[in-house]
Design a protein around this motif. Structure first.
Motif, mmCIF file in Angstrom:
data_model
loop_
_atom_site.group_PDB
_atom_site.id
_atom_site.type_symbol
_atom_site.label_atom_id
_atom_site.label_comp_id
_atom_site.label_asym_id
_atom_site.label_seq_id
_atom_site.Cartn_x
_atom_site.Cartn_y
_atom_site.Cartn_z
ATOM 1 N N HIS A 100 1.557 -8.167 -9.783
ATOM 2 C CA HIS A 100 0.252 -7.839 -9.205
ATOM 3 C C HIS A 100 -0.697 -7.599 -10.382
ATOM 4 O O HIS A 100 -0.750 -6.483 -10.907
ATOM 5 C CB HIS A 100 0.347 -6.572 -8.343
ATOM 6 C CG HIS A 100 1.223 -6.731 -7.138
ATOM 7 N ND1 HIS A 100 1.931 -5.698 -6.583
ATOM 8 C CD2 HIS A 100 1.490 -7.837 -6.384
ATOM 9 C CE1 HIS A 100 2.600 -6.165 -5.523
ATOM 10 N NE2 HIS A 100 2.348 -7.448 -5.400
ATOM 11 N N GLU A 103 -2.734 -4.571 -11.332
ATOM 12 C CA GLU A 103 -2.016 -3.349 -11.752
ATOM 13 C C GLU A 103 -1.423 -3.634 -13.127
ATOM 14 O O GLU A 103 -0.216 -3.772 -13.277
ATOM 15 C CB GLU A 103 -0.903 -3.049 -10.729
ATOM 16 C CG GLU A 103 -1.398 -3.027 -9.293
ATOM 17 C CD GLU A 103 -0.280 -3.158 -8.244
ATOM 18 O OE1 GLU A 103 0.879 -2.889 -8.571
ATOM 19 O OE2 GLU A 103 -0.588 -3.532 -7.108
ATOM 20 N N ARG A 163 -4.390 -9.843 -7.068
ATOM 21 C CA ARG A 163 -3.032 -9.715 -6.534
ATOM 22 C C ARG A 163 -2.405 -11.062 -6.127
ATOM 23 O O ARG A 163 -1.268 -11.355 -6.458
ATOM 24 C CB ARG A 163 -3.074 -8.789 -5.318
ATOM 25 C CG ARG A 163 -1.712 -8.448 -4.741
ATOM 26 C CD ARG A 163 -1.909 -7.517 -3.536
ATOM 27 N NE ARG A 163 -0.668 -7.011 -2.996
ATOM 28 C CZ ARG A 163 -0.114 -5.849 -3.318
ATOM 29 N NH1 ARG A 163 -0.671 -5.084 -4.246
ATOM 30 N NH2 ARG A 163 1.000 -5.441 -2.749
ATOM 31 N N HIS A 202 4.283 -1.671 -11.835
ATOM 32 C CA HIS A 202 3.197 -1.662 -10.835
ATOM 33 C C HIS A 202 2.310 -0.432 -11.006
ATOM 34 O O HIS A 202 2.589 0.448 -11.816
ATOM 35 C CB HIS A 202 3.774 -1.595 -9.412
ATOM 36 C CG HIS A 202 4.471 -2.832 -8.956
ATOM 37 N ND1 HIS A 202 3.953 -3.663 -8.021
ATOM 38 C CD2 HIS A 202 5.668 -3.370 -9.318
ATOM 39 C CE1 HIS A 202 4.792 -4.675 -7.809
ATOM 40 N NE2 HIS A 202 5.843 -4.514 -8.590
ATOM 41 N N CYS A 203 1.255 -0.390 -10.168
ATOM 42 C CA CYS A 203 0.400 0.787 -10.038
ATOM 43 C C CYS A 203 0.280 1.068 -8.548
ATOM 44 O O CYS A 203 0.176 0.136 -7.748
ATOM 45 C CB CYS A 203 -0.968 0.474 -10.644
ATOM 46 S SG CYS A 203 -2.176 1.790 -10.468
HETATM 47 ZN ZN LIG Z 1 2.081 -3.621 -7.049
#
Ligand SMILES: [Zn+2]
Length: 579
Positions: A100, A103, A163, A202-203
């Motif tokens: 993503h 992130e 994303r 990720h975030c």
């Molecule tokens: Zn993510």
């Protein structure tokens, strides 16, 4: 100045000047607010490769956009392949970034971490015991699609990728169906390295709380028993401790209904997700989630500490990891009843000490309805319920062999990418085996990730003979990829190829009947078949809508007659078991 201090100073000056002269500063370090672009990232690693014998940059394969996915391998003694690393007895850690690209902290953190590992002599020693494989940016297309707005709830960086990938797919749902070239390339990377430990950076979205870093560990009860016990009793506690000793207090991922004080729940990471996919191969999988409201530089730093800590724990537990993965692989293959679905239980709870912010409820100025706010001025510390029991929900009896018609090329292709050993039928054969008839299933009205994912699949097992052809595939389940084979070929598994629409054509009739002609045949069939007549009358009594629908009534009789095509609703993959 003693010779020793002189040497150290010289080394330090040399290292720093090397960092500057060789463009080894990352874009992030220029102002602590910027994330690297794809081009900058790859050229950074190529520069790092020029300065160090401990780095190898590899073009691993295509993505959906016109630029490749890379792997960056960090290892000593030229152990830049899986074979060499295994031969040297090294643990293999795979780090995936930018799935993503909105992130991106893991992307920047990995660059800093890789530089630290190869330029700091003390830290480099670790590479005698571990090979670290970094995918610098996995979603290349998403990363090239930069903007400043698509992460509305996130605190920086100033610009980041999107994303969706170049096909607008969420790659963290694509690991089984592999609609993207990215996922195909990932499969090759993963199967080639067979990593012991895997982390996907990720975030978060969602709740507010003080923790800078939360961690998803693949669901305990879904992991093979001995592996799950080891991961949760030894590896994970050591991982949290290591992060703490490096100044980072991490916490399990906060999956809640808005107010974590009412309880948090484990995620059920089915194989469409990166960690669920890795778990199919008895790897130890994690997802690191830094908190979206914390400043960007703190998030990058937290991801870097997480990576550093993870590598250290991988080395500390090197021997146990090898042993437990071997045991997990062997023991999984001994099972005759195999679980293919799990559900998190809300009845059974654990509890966990949590630092949170009080949730306040108020009337929304926008909707006029209730809204919530996290009050950072009211922090609390208390034990909250933790729903972390994943109960086996569906078991199947494992066949000795699956038989997959060669006509299903897309399925065969994916099985091959995943290292499945198979054998071709040498001649046309009638094979008596178990087959599934699909009784019912639900599909969404709108597409989900390029598909209409089936769920609530109901089956009945029938035993019959069907014809298979020369070139169709026999797949023994007793092989290293057994878990992957079962969770993709059993239709009721949540991410089976049936669920992902690879077999949809069998859900439709190809021949049909004309009502006015079939009326006479149906009359005859009812007269001559007592059971059919009884079933038909019962259905009419039980289902008033049916009793008013001539098409449905004729279809009821047709589908139970010899005229109905034998393959309709029959899942074409045979299950063969030694009697
Ligand atoms: Zn993510």
């Amino acid at each position: 100045m003693s010779n020793f201090i002189f040497a150290i100073t010289l080394f330090f000056i040399f290292s720093l000047s090397e960092i500057h002269s060789q463009s080894l500063l990352t874009p992030f370090e220029k102002n602590n607010k910027t994330t690297t672009t794809y081009e900058e990232c790859i050229s950074f690693y190529k520069n790092l490769e020029k300065t160090s014998k401990l780095v190898k940059v590899i073009e691993a394969g295509p993505s959906d956009v016109g630029y490749p996915i890379h792997t960056i391998v960090l290892s000593s003694h030229n152990d830049f392949t899986a074979e060499k690393s295994r031969k040297s007895g090294k643990t293999i850690l795979l780090i995936n970034n930018g799935i993503h690209p909105g992130e991106p902290e893991g992307i920047d953190a990995s660059m800093l971490y890789a530089r630290e590992m190869v330029t700091d002599g003390n830290k480099s020693k670790l590479l005698d015991q571990i090979t670290i494989v970094i995918i610098p940016i996995y979603n290349v297309g998403g990363s090239l699609n930069r903007n400043s707005f698509s992460r509305v709830n996130q605190n920086g960086p100033s610009e980041y990728g999107f994303r969706g990938n170049a096909q607008n797919l969420d790659l963290n749902r694509d690991f089984i169906k592999c609609d993207s070239k990215n996922a195909e390339t990932f499969t090759h990377i993963f199967q080639n390295w067979d990593p012991d430990v895997f982390v996907d950076t990720h975030c978060t979205d969602g709740a507010d709380y003080p923790y800078l870093m939360t961690l998803i560990t693949s669901q305990r009860h879904k992991l093979q028993k001995q592996l799950g016990d080891f991961v949760y009793s030894h590896f994970v506690p050591a991982f949290y401790d290591k992060m703490k000793s490096e100044g980072l207090e991490a916490f399990p991922y906060i999956n809640s209904d808005g107010d974590p004080s009412t309880g948090i729940s484990d995620l059920m990471d089915s194989p469409r997700f990166s960690s669920g996919y890795a778990a199919l191969f008895h790897c130890i999988p994690f997802i690191s989630e830094s908190h979206m409201l914390k400043p960007y530089d703190a998030r990058v730093n937290a991801q870097k500490i997480l990576l550093r800590s993870l590598a250290l724990v991988c080395v500390d537990y090197k021997k146990q990891i090898f042993e437990i993965r071997k045991t997990a692989k062997e023991n999984y293959r001994k099972q005759t009843d195999v679980t293919i679905n799990w559900k998190i239980q809300k009845q059974t709870t654990d509890s966990i000490l949590f630092h949170g912010y009080e949730v306040e409820k108020m009337t929304s100025e926008v909707t006029g309805l209730e809204r919530i706010k996290y009050n950072r001025n009211k922090p609390y510390e208390k034990k909250i319920p933790f729903f972390d029991y994943g109960k086996p929900d569906l078991k199947i009896q494992r066949p000795d062999v699956y038989i997959v018609p060669a006509a299903y090329q897309q399925v065969i292709e994916r099985l091959k990418w995943n290292g499945v050993q198979m054998q071709m039928l040498s001649k046309d054969s009638m094979i008596k085996a178990e087959y599934y008839r699909i009784i019912d299933y639900k599909s969404p009205a709108k597409p989900y990730e390029n598909h209409f994912l089936h769920s609530q699949i109901e089956l009945e097992t029938i035993k019959t003979k069907r014809k298979f052809f020369k070139g169709d595939y026999l797949i023994k389940t007793d092989q290293p990829s057994m878990r992957y084979i079962i969770e993709t070929l059993e239709p009721q598994a949540p991410d089976s190829y049936f669920a992902w629409n690879f077999f949809d054509a069998m859900l439709q009739r190809k021949e049909y009947f004309s009502n006015y002609l079939f009326e006479d045949i149906a009359t005859e069939l009812l007269q001559n078949n007592y059971t059919l007549r009884e079933d038909f009358e019962k259905r009419k009594r039980d289902d008033p809508a049916f009793a008013k629908d001539p098409d449905a009534m004729l279809n009821f009789i047709y589908s139970r007659s010899k005229f109905s095509e034998p393959g309709y609703m029959i899942y074409p993959v045979a299950r063969w078991r030694e009697e």
